[in-house]
Scaffold this active site. Structure first.
Site, short mmCIF file in Angstrom:
data_model
loop_
_atom_site.label_atom_id
_atom_site.label_comp_id
_atom_site.label_asym_id
_atom_site.label_seq_id
_atom_site.Cartn_x
_atom_site.Cartn_y
_atom_site.Cartn_z
N SER A 1 0.84 -1.25 0.10
CA SER A 1 -0.14 -0.17 0.09
C SER A 1 0.95 1.21 0.16
O SER A 1 0.47 2.27 -0.87
CB SER A 1 -1.00 -0.17 1.25
OG SER A 1 -1.84 -0.95 1.14
N TYR B 1 -5.66 -4.07 -6.01
CA TYR B 1 -5.90 -3.01 -7.16
C TYR B 1 -7.32 -2.53 -7.19
O TYR B 1 -7.56 -1.24 -7.00
CB TYR B 1 -5.35 -3.29 -8.41
CG TYR B 1 -4.02 -3.61 -8.65
CD1 TYR B 1 -2.97 -2.47 -8.22
CD2 TYR B 1 -3.30 -4.65 -9.15
CE1 TYR B 1 -1.74 -3.08 -8.22
CE2 TYR B 1 -2.06 -4.86 -9.20
CZ TYR B 1 -1.19 -3.86 -8.83
OH TYR B 1 0.20 -4.00 -9.04
N ARG C 1 -8.29 -0.34 -4.48
CA ARG C 1 -7.85 1.07 -4.53
C ARG C 1 -8.14 1.72 -5.61
O ARG C 1 -7.94 2.78 -6.02
CB ARG C 1 -6.45 0.90 -4.46
CG ARG C 1 -5.80 0.52 -3.10
CD ARG C 1 -4.48 -0.20 -3.02
NE ARG C 1 -3.94 -0.36 -1.77
CZ ARG C 1 -4.37 -1.61 -1.13
NH1 ARG C 1 -5.33 -2.50 -1.65
NH2 ARG C 1 -4.01 -1.97 0.11
#
Length: 171
Positions: free
Chosen positions: A107, A140, A143
């Site tokens: 992250s 992914y 995010r």
């Protein structure tokens, strides 16, 4: 493990970067396809006109790997251009060693990449993920990543060196 540092790679990190590239290739069942050398990495990434940039994740001595490595993750990227939307950051490789996952290292690398992209006024970040790699796909997507293969129907192609040479020699 709360302590780790994300920093730009230096020329002295090339052996660790190659080690992690090979670990990633093994994870992706493609270990035999890595032909790159440490010399290639050094010349291609740390010369006058680098072809790539790299961030590394480094842990303090008390968290080094059993083999004595302090670099436990990396992200290799470069900049490209889309004539519709402008500058892009292309994330070529991204890997954190399995024993170091779950501590926020991935992250933090992605956060640093996002900061680089914004500083360079990139419109987005592009990357590939193997279809079978659900953990990465979910990482992914959490995010905000979009799957362009399913949403826009793009297909990835490549032309190998053999065919590049053939086309380059055509009269």
């Amino acid at each position: 493990m709360a302590k780790f540092k994300i920093r730009p790679a230096t020329a002295s990190d090339c052996s660790d970067i190659l080690r992690l590239i090979k670990e990633l290739a093994k994870y992706e069942y493609m270990e035999d396809q890595v032909i790159l050398t440490e010399k290639d990495l050094l010349e291609d990434g740390f010369g006058e006109h680098p072809f790539y940039h790299c961030l590394v994740a480094e842990v303090p001595k008390e968290h080094w790997t059993p083999e004595g490595h302090s670099i436990v993750g990396f992200a290799m990227y470069y900049f490209t251009y889309d004539p519709w939307i402008g500058k892009l950051l292309y994330l070529e490789d991204f890997f954190v060693m399995s024993d170091y996952r779950g501590f926020g290292i991935g992250s933090e690398i992605l956060k640093n990449l996002s900061q680089v992209a914004m500083k360079c006024r990139c419109s987005s970040m592009h990357f590939l993920v193997a279809e079978w790699n659900e953990p990465s796909i979910n990482f992914y997507k959490r995010r905000g990543a979009s799957d362009l293969s399913s949403e826009e129907g793009w297909r990835l192609f490549k032309i190998d060196k053999e065919y590049l040479l053939k086309m380059a020699a055509e009269e």
